[in-house]
Enzyme design. Structure first.
Site, PDB file in Angstrom:
ATOM      1  N   SER A  29       1.185   3.487   8.098  1.00 46.38           N
ATOM      2  CA  SER A  29       1.423   4.913   8.366  1.00 46.38           C
ATOM      3  C   SER A  29       0.385   5.511   9.305  1.00 46.38           C
ATOM      4  CB  SER A  29       1.347   5.729   7.070  1.00 46.38           C
ATOM      5  OG  SER A  29       2.325   5.344   6.176  1.00 46.38           O
ATOM      6  N   HIS A  60       6.516   6.057  11.288  1.00 47.74           N
ATOM      7  CA  HIS A  60       6.704   4.641  11.598  1.00 47.74           C
ATOM      8  C   HIS A  60       7.721   4.519  12.724  1.00 47.74           C
ATOM      9  CE1 HIS A  60       4.671   2.947   8.037  1.00 47.74           C
ATOM     10  NE2 HIS A  60       4.989   4.121   7.511  1.00 47.74           N
ATOM     11  N   HIS A  82       8.971  -0.890   3.376  1.00 53.94           N
ATOM     12  CA  HIS A  82       8.407  -0.627   2.052  1.00 53.94           C
ATOM     13  C   HIS A  82       9.428  -0.921   0.970  1.00 53.94           C
ATOM     14  CE1 HIS A  82       6.113   2.017   4.793  1.00 53.94           C
ATOM     15  NE2 HIS A  82       5.092   1.718   4.009  1.00 53.94           N
ATOM     16  N   TYR A  84       9.760   0.783  -1.651  1.00 55.10           N
ATOM     17  CA  TYR A  84      10.351   2.046  -2.128  1.00 55.10           C
ATOM     18  C   TYR A  84      11.524   2.516  -1.274  1.00 55.10           C
ATOM     19  CZ  TYR A  84       7.505   4.379   1.475  1.00 55.10           C
ATOM     20  OH  TYR A  84       6.939   4.742   2.669  1.00 55.10           O
ATOM     21  N   GLU A  85      11.661   1.940  -0.075  1.00 52.80           N
ATOM     22  CA  GLU A  85      12.803   2.322   0.763  1.00 52.80           C
ATOM     23  C   GLU A  85      14.095   1.682   0.242  1.00 52.80           C
ATOM     24  OE1 GLU A  85      11.796   2.638   5.242  1.00 52.80           O
ATOM     25  OE2 GLU A  85      10.321   1.239   4.435  1.00 52.80           O
ATOM     26  N   ALA A 112      -2.431   3.061   4.937  1.00 55.30           N
ATOM     27  CA  ALA A 112      -3.070   4.298   4.497  1.00 55.30           C
ATOM     28  C   ALA A 112      -3.084   4.226   2.976  1.00 55.30           C
ATOM     29  CB  ALA A 112      -2.260   5.499   4.958  1.00 55.30           C
ATOM     30  N   MET A 210       1.247   1.881  -1.317  1.00 57.63           N
ATOM     31  CA  MET A 210       2.613   1.459  -1.658  1.00 57.63           C
ATOM     32  C   MET A 210       3.063   0.290  -0.785  1.00 57.63           C
ATOM     33  SD  MET A 210       4.233   5.286  -1.823  1.00 57.63           S
ATOM     34  CE  MET A 210       3.322   6.638  -2.580  1.00 57.63           C
ATOM     35  N   SER A 211       2.120  -0.497  -0.301  1.00 57.77           N
ATOM     36  CA  SER A 211       2.508  -1.576   0.627  1.00 57.77           C
ATOM     37  C   SER A 211       1.544  -2.752   0.522  1.00 57.77           C
ATOM     38  CB  SER A 211       2.492  -1.036   2.060  1.00 57.77           C
ATOM     39  OG  SER A 211       1.171  -0.723   2.462  1.00 57.77           O
ATOM     40  N   ASN A 234      -6.619  10.066   1.822  1.00 60.05           N
ATOM     41  CA  ASN A 234      -6.739  11.183   0.866  1.00 60.05           C
ATOM     42  C   ASN A 234      -7.434  10.632  -0.364  1.00 60.05           C
ATOM     43  OD1 ASN A 234      -3.908   9.758   0.672  1.00 60.05           O
ATOM     44  ND2 ASN A 234      -4.423  10.456  -1.400  1.00 60.05           N
ATOM     45  N   HIS A 246       2.377  13.909   2.099  1.00 59.15           N
ATOM     46  CA  HIS A 246       2.483  12.896   3.153  1.00 59.15           C
ATOM     47  C   HIS A 246       1.864  13.431   4.453  1.00 59.15           C
ATOM     48  CE1 HIS A 246       3.907   9.407   5.255  1.00 59.15           C
ATOM     49  NE2 HIS A 246       4.684  10.107   6.046  1.00 59.15           N
TER      50      HIS A 246
HETATM   51  N1  HPA Z   1      -1.182   6.974  -3.429  1.00 54.31           N
HETATM   52  C1  HPA Z   1      -0.303   6.026  -3.070  1.00 54.31           C
HETATM   53  N2  HPA Z   1      -0.073   5.709  -1.812  1.00 54.31           N
HETATM   54  C2  HPA Z   1      -0.751   6.345  -0.856  1.00 54.31           C
HETATM   55  C3  HPA Z   1      -1.684   7.348  -1.155  1.00 54.31           C
HETATM   56  C4  HPA Z   1      -1.916   7.674  -2.530  1.00 54.31           C
HETATM   57  O1  HPA Z   1      -2.732   8.547  -2.877  1.00 54.31           O
HETATM   58  N3  HPA Z   1      -2.191   7.784   0.027  1.00 54.31           N
HETATM   59  C5  HPA Z   1      -1.576   7.063   1.008  1.00 54.31           C
HETATM   60  N4  HPA Z   1      -0.703   6.195   0.467  1.00 54.31           N
END
Ligand code: HPA
Length: 277
Positions: A29, A60, A82, A84-85, A112, A210-211, A234, A246
């Protein structure tokens, strides 16, 4: 994914490539900008490549870019797939299999991630020392094709120690402070709850995303050497008194882009391919 599909996708790409790539890059990302720096680029939209899924998340681009980066033959995924997609684990890891088939020796994976370790700050870069697969699934479930790798692959050195030391040296050389830690993969797409983050910290996690974990499992199975870099976009849920979006992820990765680019380019320029860690 069966070997026939992997070979067909690789054959399609090979037809359009003059050089064999040596290093594969997966750009997460907001980090896809690195692919814009590739010289003599040959690009393939995912939808053009036989058997490739298409990426859906914003931030992306959805293409493979092959060419020269810092004098090295690379092939980069600008955007990844991903879990989750809705893709299967086999679809998520398909590009790793294809890059392996094209002849890469090494894979640099980026993402990320949310910072779990309280000493981290948004904007930090973290070298992935190890991971925790918290996805409740594994890309190797199903019949094993022995030509592709072992039934029970060793994961004790999934992140190459020589590459980690190399990345540390590169960071020092360009005057960048980098973190080290354990990356935890959750399925998403919901961000974690504060209670989940406390649990993951107790489990030994430093960053969460998540990857990456599916791709690294496939890479370890394929015998690829891996370097993983997380951009701490973050602080994870509940650490700071603010909601998680996001947009924040994209904004932070945008801010650290310059450092990220300098760092990865230095790593690629001098990445040792032969000497195993
Ligand atoms: N959690 C999960 N996935 C993420 C996060 C998070 O805080 N930040 C970027 N991808």
């Amino acid at each position: 994914m069966d070997q026939k599909s992997i070979k067909e996708a690789a054959a399609f790409l090979n037809k359009n490539l003059t050089e064999k790539p040596e290093i594969g890059l997966i750009l997460g990302s907001g980090l896809g900008v690195l692919a814009d720096e590739i010289d003599n680029p040959v690009s393939f939209l995912y939808k053009q490549i036989p058997h490739f899924p298409e990426s859906t998340v914003s931030g992306h681009k959805g293409q493979l870019v092959a060419g020269i980066l810092e004098g090295r033959q690379v092939i980069a995924m600008q955007g990844r797939f991903h879990y989750y997609e809705g893709y299967t684990m086999q679809q998520v890891t398909f590009p790793v299999r294809v890059m392996k088939e094209l002849g890469i020796d090494s894979l640099v994976v980026t993402n990320a991630a949310g910072g779990i370790n309280k000493s981290f700050h948004a904007g930090d870069l973290m070298l992935i020392d190890d991971h925790i697969n918290n996805m409740g699934n594994n890309p190797l479930i199903g019949p094993n094709q022995e030509e592709m790798g072992d039934r029970f692959p060793d994961m004790s050195a999934a992140y190459d120690s020589v590459y980690l030391a190399h990345a540390d040296q590169c960071a020092e050389k360009i005057g960048l402070t980098v973190r080290h830690g354990v990356y935890v993969a959750n399925t998403g797409p919901a961000y974690e709850t504060p209670a989940e983050i406390r649990m993951l910290r107790t489990f030994g996690g430093d960053a969460v995303g998540m990857s990456t974990v599916p791709e690294v499992i496939a890479a370890a199975h394929s015998g690829l050497r891996v370097l993983g870099i997380s951009c701490i976009s973050n602080m994870a849920a509940g650490i700071l008194d603010q909601p998680l979006t996001h947009n924040e992820v994209i904004e932070t990765t945008d801010k650290v882009k310059e450092n990220f680019l300098r760092f990865v380019k230095e790593i690629i320029r001098t990445l040792p391919i032969k000497e195993r860690g």
